[in-house]
Design a protein around this motif. Sequence first.
Motif, mmCIF file in Angstrom:
data_model
loop_
_atom_site.group_PDB
_atom_site.id
_atom_site.type_symbol
_atom_site.label_atom_id
_atom_site.label_comp_id
_atom_site.label_asym_id
_atom_site.label_seq_id
_atom_site.Cartn_x
_atom_site.Cartn_y
_atom_site.Cartn_z
ATOM 1 N N LEU A 269 0.872 -1.166 0.000
ATOM 2 C CA LEU A 269 0.000 0.000 0.000
ATOM 3 C C LEU A 269 0.913 1.221 0.000
ATOM 4 N N ILE A 270 0.748 2.062 -1.012
ATOM 5 C CA ILE A 270 1.665 3.184 -1.202
ATOM 6 C C ILE A 270 0.880 4.490 -1.204
ATOM 7 N N THR A 271 1.282 5.418 -0.348
ATOM 8 C CA THR A 271 0.615 6.719 -0.304
ATOM 9 C C THR A 271 1.225 7.645 -1.363
ATOM 10 N N PRO A 272 0.547 8.747 -1.669
ATOM 11 C CA PRO A 272 1.106 9.701 -2.647
ATOM 12 C C PRO A 272 2.452 10.284 -2.230
ATOM 13 N N TYR A 273 2.761 10.266 -0.936
ATOM 14 C CA TYR A 273 4.011 10.828 -0.450
ATOM 15 C C TYR A 273 5.186 9.873 -0.627
ATOM 16 N N ALA A 274 4.905 8.640 -1.046
ATOM 17 C CA ALA A 274 5.959 7.645 -1.266
ATOM 18 C C ALA A 274 5.915 7.124 -2.696
ATOM 19 N N SER A 275 5.502 7.972 -3.623
ATOM 20 C CA SER A 275 5.307 7.546 -5.015
ATOM 21 C C SER A 275 6.609 7.148 -5.703
ATOM 22 N N ASP A 276 7.765 7.536 -5.142
ATOM 23 C CA ASP A 276 9.032 7.119 -5.730
ATOM 24 C C ASP A 276 9.333 5.650 -5.441
ATOM 25 N N PHE A 277 8.514 5.017 -4.601
ATOM 26 C CA PHE A 277 8.683 3.591 -4.308
ATOM 27 C C PHE A 277 7.630 2.728 -5.013
ATOM 28 N N GLY A 278 6.785 3.347 -5.815
ATOM 29 C CA GLY A 278 5.760 2.610 -6.545
ATOM 30 C C GLY A 278 4.539 3.478 -6.804
ATOM 31 N N LYS A 279 3.618 2.941 -7.579
ATOM 32 C CA LYS A 279 2.417 3.691 -7.916
ATOM 33 C C LYS A 279 1.483 3.766 -6.707
ATOM 34 N N PRO A 280 1.079 4.978 -6.327
ATOM 35 C CA PRO A 280 0.199 5.127 -5.161
ATOM 36 C C PRO A 280 -1.134 4.410 -5.361
ATOM 37 N N ASN A 281 -1.578 3.702 -4.327
ATOM 38 C CA ASN A 281 -2.892 3.052 -4.360
ATOM 39 C C ASN A 281 -3.708 3.377 -3.110
ATOM 40 N N ILE A 282 -3.292 4.411 -2.396
ATOM 41 C CA ILE A 282 -4.060 4.998 -1.301
ATOM 42 C C ILE A 282 -4.365 6.433 -1.686
ATOM 43 N N VAL A 283 -5.598 6.849 -1.501
ATOM 44 C CA VAL A 283 -6.001 8.214 -1.827
ATOM 45 C C VAL A 283 -5.935 9.078 -0.565
ATOM 46 N N ILE A 284 -5.208 10.179 -0.650
ATOM 47 C CA ILE A 284 -5.173 11.157 0.448
ATOM 48 C C ILE A 284 -5.504 12.525 -0.141
ATOM 49 N N ARG A 285 -6.550 13.126 0.399
ATOM 50 C CA ARG A 285 -6.957 14.461 -0.026
ATOM 51 C C ARG A 285 -7.170 15.323 1.204
ATOM 52 N N HIS A 286 -7.482 16.592 0.970
ATOM 53 C CA HIS A 286 -7.667 17.507 2.091
ATOM 54 C C HIS A 286 -8.911 18.357 1.880
ATOM 55 N N PHE A 287 -9.683 18.475 2.932
ATOM 56 C CA PHE A 287 -10.866 19.309 2.920
ATOM 57 C C PHE A 287 -10.456 20.784 2.940
ATOM 58 N N PRO A 288 -11.385 21.693 2.620
ATOM 59 C CA PRO A 288 -11.048 23.123 2.634
ATOM 60 C C PRO A 288 -10.468 23.616 3.958
ATOM 61 N N ASP A 289 -10.857 22.963 5.062
ATOM 62 C CA ASP A 289 -10.318 23.380 6.365
ATOM 63 C C ASP A 289 -8.990 22.692 6.689
ATOM 64 N N THR A 290 -8.410 21.990 5.713
ATOM 65 C CA THR A 290 -7.115 21.285 5.762
ATOM 66 C C THR A 290 -7.172 19.919 6.439
ATOM 67 N N GLU A 291 -8.344 19.510 6.962
ATOM 68 C CA GLU A 291 -8.432 18.160 7.521
ATOM 69 C C GLU A 291 -8.180 17.124 6.428
ATOM 70 N N SER A 292 -7.620 15.985 6.834
ATOM 71 C CA SER A 292 -7.233 14.956 5.874
ATOM 72 C C SER A 292 -8.348 13.948 5.622
ATOM 73 N N TYR A 293 -8.386 13.482 4.386
ATOM 74 C CA TYR A 293 -9.330 12.449 3.948
ATOM 75 C C TYR A 293 -8.510 11.292 3.392
ATOM 76 N N VAL A 294 -8.814 10.069 3.840
ATOM 77 C CA VAL A 294 -8.092 8.881 3.392
ATOM 78 C C VAL A 294 -9.073 7.853 2.850
ATOM 79 N N LEU A 295 -8.716 7.278 1.699
ATOM 80 C CA LEU A 295 -9.519 6.226 1.075
ATOM 81 C C LEU A 295 -8.586 5.101 0.648
#
Length: 289
Positions: A4-30
Amino acid sequence: MKKLITPYASDFGKPNIVIRHFPDTESYVLIPQLDSLKNQKITVYHRLYPEPEKRLFELILILSRVKEKTKEIALFLPYLPYARQDRENKKGEALSADVLCGILKNYGVKKLITYDCHFLAQAGNFTRKGLNIENISASRQLYAYAKKYFGKQDFCVIAPDKGSSCFIANAKGGNGHSLEKTRGKTKANGLKNGIHGDVNGMTGHADLGNSIRGKGICILDDIISTGGTLVHAIQHLKSLGAKKIIVGATHGVFAGDKIAEKILKSGASKIFVTSAILNNSKKVEILKL
């Protein structure tokens, strides 16, 4: 073992975890493939720097879901923040290293894999707060780069303080020279430049000048943070007759404005770090792990 690779570790493989941020900067994970992880052994690839608190909470969100499904969780973090506060230097200090290791253990991590963890003096397998840690060292990779840089020119490897002496020993497979820093008084708020007092000088053993005079120098450390220690080390080595100085580290934190420029202006010819922490500075050469 599934990755399972997050967007912050994309140099180790294709990301397959979704991380986004709401307008108030809170994090969303899928985690789209969560159901397919049932009873699987997995490795999560992530980074906790920069913005360590935010990245850590995103990791907790990930672990909170995968620990419900998976059989075993390994976690790969190329740089482990909060590792420098691993002992109580002043009465009442929080031990962030213990807290972080405890959190990871409680959220189902069986093994943490990281590079040059600050509270571990050497590579190998260790346990802290019940968390199994595989500590990999990039010191030999950094030393190999220095050898290539200097070519046939004779050079010495120096640790900027005693805490890094084991790091350079790992790099060379033997002992190297180390300096010793002196600190001033801690600032009133204890925060602005140095929690335990600013570095205000550097010393080395008596015959160090004879070893380095006229030679190239490679200063190796696990972390470059504010650069204060390195600046004093470079100035001290220059005063002893060092010819050309390069600086290498596993983790390029560069905590502040124009840290690389400050180190180069103090007399270093080159700065090189690994990709444990991603850095876009044109002043720093990045070696891929």
